[in-house]
Scaffold this motif. Sequence first.
Motif, PDB file in Angstrom:
ATOM      1  N   GLU A   1       8.756  -4.868  -3.181  1.00 59.54           N
ATOM      2  CA  GLU A   1       9.251  -4.051  -3.964  1.00 59.54           C
ATOM      3  C   GLU A   1       9.490  -2.616  -3.680  1.00 59.54           C
ATOM      4  O   GLU A   1      10.359  -1.718  -4.109  1.00 59.54           O
ATOM      5  N   ARG A   2       8.310  -2.011  -2.957  1.00 62.31           N
ATOM      6  CA  ARG A   2       8.253  -0.588  -2.623  1.00 62.31           C
ATOM      7  C   ARG A   2       9.440  -0.381  -1.822  1.00 62.31           C
ATOM      8  O   ARG A   2      10.173   0.608  -1.913  1.00 62.31           O
TER       9      ARG A   2
ATOM     10  N   GLU B   1      -0.499 -10.920   4.099  1.00 64.93           N
ATOM     11  CA  GLU B   1      -0.780  -9.650   3.410  1.00 64.93           C
ATOM     12  C   GLU B   1       0.640  -8.825   2.912  1.00 64.93           C
ATOM     13  O   GLU B   1       0.413  -7.691   2.344  1.00 64.93           O
TER      14      GLU B   1
ATOM     15  N   ARG C   1       0.844  -4.570   7.412  1.00 65.85           N
ATOM     16  CA  ARG C   1       0.388  -5.779   6.771  1.00 65.85           C
ATOM     17  C   ARG C   1       0.826  -6.986   7.532  1.00 65.85           C
ATOM     18  O   ARG C   1      -0.278  -7.822   7.729  1.00 65.85           O
TER      19      ARG C   1
ATOM     20  N   ALA D   1       8.102   2.518   3.787  1.00 63.76           N
ATOM     21  CA  ALA D   1       7.732   1.192   3.169  1.00 63.76           C
ATOM     22  C   ALA D   1       7.799   0.070   4.077  1.00 63.76           C
ATOM     23  O   ALA D   1       6.954  -1.023   4.068  1.00 63.76           O
TER      24      ALA D   1
ATOM     25  N   LYS E   1      12.149  -2.176  -1.297  1.00 63.80           N
ATOM     26  CA  LYS E   1      13.532  -2.280  -2.107  1.00 63.80           C
ATOM     27  C   LYS E   1      13.922  -1.038  -2.836  1.00 63.80           C
ATOM     28  O   LYS E   1      15.057  -0.723  -2.895  1.00 63.80           O
ATOM     29  N   GLN E   2      12.857  -0.453  -3.589  1.00 59.82           N
ATOM     30  CA  GLN E   2      13.150   0.722  -4.380  1.00 59.82           C
ATOM     31  C   GLN E   2      13.375   2.168  -3.446  1.00 59.82           C
ATOM     32  O   GLN E   2      13.988   2.874  -4.068  1.00 59.82           O
TER      33      GLN E   2
ATOM     34  N   THR F   1       2.834  -8.309   0.363  1.00 61.85           N
ATOM     35  CA  THR F   1       2.805  -8.488  -0.950  1.00 61.85           C
ATOM     36  C   THR F   1       4.328  -8.445  -1.729  1.00 61.85           C
ATOM     37  O   THR F   1       5.058  -7.656  -1.215  1.00 61.85           O
ATOM     38  N   PRO F   2       4.308  -8.811  -2.988  1.00 59.13           N
ATOM     39  CA  PRO F   2       5.677  -8.541  -3.647  1.00 59.13           C
ATOM     40  C   PRO F   2       5.817  -7.159  -4.047  1.00 59.13           C
ATOM     41  O   PRO F   2       6.696  -6.723  -3.894  1.00 59.13           O
ATOM     42  N   GLU F   3       4.468  -6.481  -4.126  1.00 60.19           N
ATOM     43  CA  GLU F   3       4.554  -4.940  -4.216  1.00 60.19           C
ATOM     44  C   GLU F   3       4.980  -4.306  -3.293  1.00 60.19           C
ATOM     45  O   GLU F   3       5.762  -3.624  -3.262  1.00 60.19           O
ATOM     46  N   ALA F   4       4.624  -4.689  -1.982  1.00 60.94           N
ATOM     47  CA  ALA F   4       5.132  -3.943  -0.827  1.00 60.94           C
ATOM     48  C   ALA F   4       6.521  -4.327  -0.596  1.00 60.94           C
ATOM     49  O   ALA F   4       7.208  -3.415  -0.059  1.00 60.94           O
TER      50      ALA F   4
END
Length: 186
Positions: free
Chosen positions: A119-120, A112, A105, A98, A122-123, A114-117
């Motif tokens: 969050e991944r 690039e 990115r 991650a 962090k998860q 992103t919040p999703e990257a």
Amino acid sequence: MPHIPLPDHLPGITGLLEYRLDTALPIRELTQILLRGESTLTPGERELIATLVSARNQTRFCTAAHTKAADLLLGEDETARLVKQDYETAPVSEKMKALLAIAARAQNSGKEVTPEAVERAKQAGATDREIHDTVLITGLFCLYNKYVDGMATVTPTDPAYYQQLGERIMKGYRRPEKGFPVRPTT
């Protein structure tokens, strides 16, 4: 051939840093802090980030140097090679995958990341500081890569050179106290 006169015996970034010791000092110090300072990421993991960024930027000198440093720090020579091929299938933790995705990115464009990257990461267990440092290492190595390539520094082809350089990098990024040896004249 470099765009400006640089010491022949100090290829790549080393000659550039010796050219301007005043600008080299803060760059070296930041590199020392990020790659060898206190961190929950190992020095080998941080070298993997530098390796991936340099490879994606196609900077042969930095790629070879940091691949060798990562190999030495990790005690094997497969992981860095596989990270460069495809970090998503490389033998690293999900957290490192991650973080490497964030580095990939950011290497292309900071926008690039992103919040999703994030969050991944962090998860997968990444801390805010690890995410921060990944992006900063990426930015720093983009600077190094552009510096080396933009000044057309010499890139040795002999693997023995990178073995020696990797061993030096393992110890850190500060300039040797007495500087670098001057190439003897013949």
